[in-house]
Design a protein around this motif. Structure first.
Motif, short mmCIF file in Angstrom:
data_model
loop_
_atom_site.label_atom_id
_atom_site.label_comp_id
_atom_site.label_asym_id
_atom_site.label_seq_id
_atom_site.Cartn_x
_atom_site.Cartn_y
_atom_site.Cartn_z
N LEU A 115 0.76 -1.23 -0.11
CA LEU A 115 0.02 0.01 0.01
C LEU A 115 0.80 1.31 0.10
CD1 LEU A 115 -2.74 -1.35 2.40
CD2 LEU A 115 -3.20 -0.87 0.17
N ARG A 116 1.90 1.17 0.77
CA ARG A 116 2.93 2.33 1.08
C ARG A 116 3.53 2.52 -0.53
NH1 ARG A 116 7.51 1.44 4.19
NH2 ARG A 116 6.44 -0.09 5.11
N LEU A 117 3.87 1.57 -1.17
CA LEU A 117 4.52 1.82 -2.57
C LEU A 117 3.71 2.12 -3.53
CD1 LEU A 117 7.02 -1.52 -2.63
CD2 LEU A 117 7.56 0.85 -2.40
N ALA A 118 2.42 1.67 -3.50
CA ALA A 118 1.41 2.27 -4.52
C ALA A 118 1.16 3.59 -4.31
CB ALA A 118 -0.02 1.58 -4.07
N GLU A 119 1.17 4.21 -3.17
CA GLU A 119 0.99 5.44 -2.92
C GLU A 119 2.20 6.33 -3.23
OE1 GLU A 119 -0.15 6.38 1.03
OE2 GLU A 119 -0.06 8.66 0.78
N LYS A 120 3.47 5.93 -2.89
CA LYS A 120 4.73 6.52 -3.52
C LYS A 120 4.89 6.68 -4.96
CE LYS A 120 9.01 4.26 -3.37
NZ LYS A 120 9.67 4.52 -4.60
N ASN A 121 4.35 5.37 -5.67
CA ASN A 121 4.55 5.33 -6.89
C ASN A 121 3.38 5.71 -7.79
OD1 ASN A 121 7.35 4.51 -6.72
ND2 ASN A 121 6.73 2.29 -6.58
N LYS A 122 2.45 6.11 -6.85
CA LYS A 122 1.29 6.56 -7.77
C LYS A 122 0.55 5.34 -8.68
CE LYS A 122 2.30 11.49 -7.69
NZ LYS A 122 2.45 11.41 -6.11
N HIS A 124 10.63 0.63 -8.98
CA HIS A 124 12.24 1.23 -9.00
C HIS A 124 13.06 0.00 -8.21
CE1 HIS A 124 10.47 4.91 -10.51
NE2 HIS A 124 9.64 4.99 -9.24
N GLU A 125 14.39 0.22 -8.59
CA GLU A 125 14.96 -0.39 -8.00
C GLU A 125 15.21 -0.68 -6.30
OE1 GLU A 125 19.22 -0.31 -9.54
OE2 GLU A 125 20.08 -0.75 -7.45
N GLU A 126 14.86 0.45 -5.88
CA GLU A 126 14.91 0.44 -4.32
C GLU A 126 13.41 -0.10 -3.91
OE1 GLU A 126 14.80 3.46 -6.13
OE2 GLU A 126 13.46 4.91 -5.43
N ASP A 127 12.54 -0.17 -4.49
CA ASP A 127 11.27 -1.02 -4.44
C ASP A 127 11.34 -2.52 -4.23
OD1 ASP A 127 9.99 1.51 -4.81
OD2 ASP A 127 9.33 1.13 -6.67
N TYR A 128 12.48 -2.81 -4.99
CA TYR A 128 12.67 -4.42 -5.28
C TYR A 128 13.40 -4.80 -4.05
CZ TYR A 128 10.23 -4.40 -9.63
OH TYR A 128 9.43 -4.18 -10.77
N GLU A 129 14.27 -3.93 -3.72
CA GLU A 129 15.12 -4.19 -2.51
C GLU A 129 14.46 -3.99 -1.30
OE1 GLU A 129 19.09 -1.66 -1.80
OE2 GLU A 129 17.69 -0.89 -0.19
N ALA A 130 13.54 -2.95 -1.17
CA ALA A 130 12.84 -2.85 0.01
C ALA A 130 11.92 -4.25 0.42
CB ALA A 130 11.71 -1.78 -0.03
N VAL A 131 11.32 -4.87 -0.77
CA VAL A 131 10.55 -6.08 -0.65
C VAL A 131 11.53 -7.30 0.11
CG1 VAL A 131 9.12 -7.66 -1.80
CG2 VAL A 131 8.97 -5.31 -2.48
N VAL A 132 12.65 -7.36 -0.79
CA VAL A 132 13.52 -8.61 -0.02
C VAL A 132 13.83 -7.90 1.44
CG1 VAL A 132 15.26 -9.97 -0.36
CG2 VAL A 132 13.85 -9.18 -2.40
N LEU A 133 14.40 -6.80 1.55
CA LEU A 133 14.72 -6.49 3.03
C LEU A 133 13.80 -6.83 3.88
CD1 LEU A 133 17.05 -3.61 2.44
CD2 LEU A 133 17.62 -5.92 2.97
N ALA A 134 12.55 -6.52 3.54
CA ALA A 134 11.38 -6.69 4.58
C ALA A 134 11.21 -8.18 5.02
CB ALA A 134 10.10 -6.11 4.05
N LEU A 135 11.31 -8.95 4.10
CA LEU A 135 11.25 -10.40 4.05
C LEU A 135 12.60 -10.79 5.01
CD1 LEU A 135 10.41 -11.91 0.49
CD2 LEU A 135 9.06 -11.35 2.62
#
Ligand code: ADE
Ligand code: ZN
Length: 344
Positions: free
Chosen positions: A32-39, A79-90
Motif C-alpha cells: 500500500l505504501r509503495l502504491a502511494e509513493k509510485n502513484k 524502481h530498484e529501491e522498491d525491489y530491494e525494500a521488498v526482499v529486505l522486509a522479508l
C-alpha cells in the motif's frame, strides 16, 4: 492443541525455507505504501480490503485467482529501491523467525510485462541479498521463476538473460497457473539452465496432475518438485521420489487456501512423509497464507506431527537445499541441546 514443548521447538529452531515467492510475499502494508509513493492505482486500499478481495478471488478461482492478486499487488514495484525494500522486509521478518537460509523465487516476467528492465529488478534484489546478510544475518538464494503461461521462446530468452546474474541466482523454477500449461512446454529453457549450471526445480502437481510431475522429473530433469501434491496418488511416483531422494517443497496452508488440497486431513504431506519421500515445509506467499513459523505450527497441529517429524522436516529444508548444507552442524547441535533439555 500443540504442546508447549512443540510450540517452543517450532518457534526457536533454526529454519530454512525452500519455497517462497517474492512477488507473492510483499507485505500488504508495504504494498500500500509503495502504491502511494509510485502513484499506482490498486483496486484495494487497505489491509482489510486486500484480505477480502484475495479471499474472494482465491475462493472462487483457486490458483488462477491467486495469480490475479499476485500480479496486481506486484505492480506497485517500479524502481530498484522498491525491489530491494521488498526482499529486505522479508529478511527482517526472517530474523524474527530464526530463518537463517531462504530460497526465494523471483518471477521477473511478471515485471517485464509492465516494461520494467531486468537490471532494475535484479540490481534491487542483488543489493538486498547483500544487505540481508549484513543487517540480519540471513542468506538469501534466488531461484529464477518461469511464468509457465508465457511462450517457450519468451521463457528461453529470459533464461539466457540471466547470464550476468549467475553470482546471485542459483536455480531455475517454473510457476504461475499450472492447468493448461504443462511443464514440457519449457524443455528448451531447462536444457539451457542446466548448461548454465543452475539447480532445477518446478511447480508441478499443485493443481495439475501427477503426469506433470513425471514430465518435470523425466523430461526436464528437475532435482526438486515444488508442491507435488498429486504425487501421493501414484504409488510408482512415490517410490521414484523416495529412491532418487528428490525433495517435495510443500506448502500445506497455501494448498488448502487455494483449493489444491480439500483440507489438512486430505493433504498428501503425511502420506509422502511417512512413505519416506523427502519433504520440507514452506509458506509459499506469506501475506496470503502465514509466516513459516505459523505454517509449521498449523501443520504440526492439524497433521499431528511428532517432535521427531517436525525436526526431520525442518532439517530437510537445509539438507535438500541448493547450498545451505553448511548450516547442518549448527542445526544438529541446536537439536541435540533441545533434546538434552527435554530429557532432564
Ligand atoms: N506464484 C506464487 N505462488 C504460487 C503458487 N502457489 N503456485 C504457482 N505460482 C505461484
Ligand atoms: Zn509456489
Amino acid at each position: 492443541m500443540l504442546t508447549e514443548r512443540k510450540k517452543e521447538l517450532i518457534e526457536k529452531i533454526p529454519k530454512a525455507e525452500n519455497h517462497i515467492h517474492i512477488e507473492g510475499s510483499i507485505p500488504w502494508e508495504l504494498a500500500l505504501r509503495l502504491a502511494e509513493k509510485n502513484k499506482v492505482s490498486l483496486p484495494v486500499h487497505s489491509i482489510e480490503e486486500i484480505d477480502s478481495w484475495a479471499h474472494g478471488l482465491i475462493g472462487e478461482r483457486g490458483l488462477d485467482g491467486f495469480m490475479i492478486c499476485d500480479r496486481t499487488l506486484n505492480s506497485v514495484c517500479l524502481h530498484e529501491e522498491d525491489y530491494e525494500a521488498v526482499v529486505l522486509a522479508l529478511a527482517e521478518e526472517d530474523k524474527r523467525q530464526n530463518i537463517v537460509y531462504q530460497e526465494l523465487h523471483l518471477d521477473y516476467p511478471l515485471n517485464e510485462e509492465r516494461g520494467i528492465p531486468l537490471e532494475v529488478v535484479m540490481e534491487g534484489y542483488r543489493s538486498a541479498q547483500r544487505k540481508a546478510r549484513e543487517l540480519y544475518g540471513v542468506e538469501i538464494v534466488y531461484i529464477a521463476g518461469l511464468d509457465r503461461t508465457l511462450s517457450g521462446e519468451r521463457c528461453l530468452s529470459f533464461v539466457k538473460s540471466l547470464r550476468p546474474y549467475l553470482d546471485m541466482v542459483a536455480g531455475l523454477g517454473m510457476d504461475c497457473e499450472e492447468k493448461g500449461h504443462p511443464c514440457i512446454k519449457h524443455l528448451d529453457s531447462y536444457q539451457e539452465a542446466k548448461r548454465m549450471g543452475l539447480f532445477l526445480t518446478a511447480h508441478a502437481g499443485e493443481d495439475g496432475g501427477s503426469d506433470n510431475i513425471w514430465d518435470a522429473l523425466r523430461k526436464l530433469n528437475v532435482q526438486r518438485i515444488d508442491h507435488g501434491c498429486r504425487a501421493a496418488e501414484d504409488p510408482e511416483l512415490i517410490r521414484y521420489l523416495k529412491e532418487r531422494d528428490i525433495l517435495c517443497a510443500m506448502c500445506p496452508v497455501s494448498n488448502v487456501y487455494s483449493g489444491a488440497a480439500a483440507s489438512f486431513e486430505a493433504h498428501p504431506f503425511l502420506t509422502l512423509l511417512r512413505a519416506g519421500v523427502p519433504v520440507s515445509i514452506s509458506s509459499d506467499d506469506p501475506p496470503y497464507t502465514n509466516s513459516l513459523t505459523e505454517e509449521l505450527m498449523t501443520d504440526a497441529e492439524k497433521m499431528n506431527l511428532t517432535e521427531e517429524e517436525i525436526i526431520r522436516v525442518v532439517r530437510n529444508g537445509f539438507a535438500y537445499s541448493i547450498q545451505g548444507q553448511g548450516y547442518l552442524p549448527a542445526f544438529d547441535a541446536w537439536v541435540r541441546e533441545f533434546q538434552r533439555k527435554g530429557a532432564d
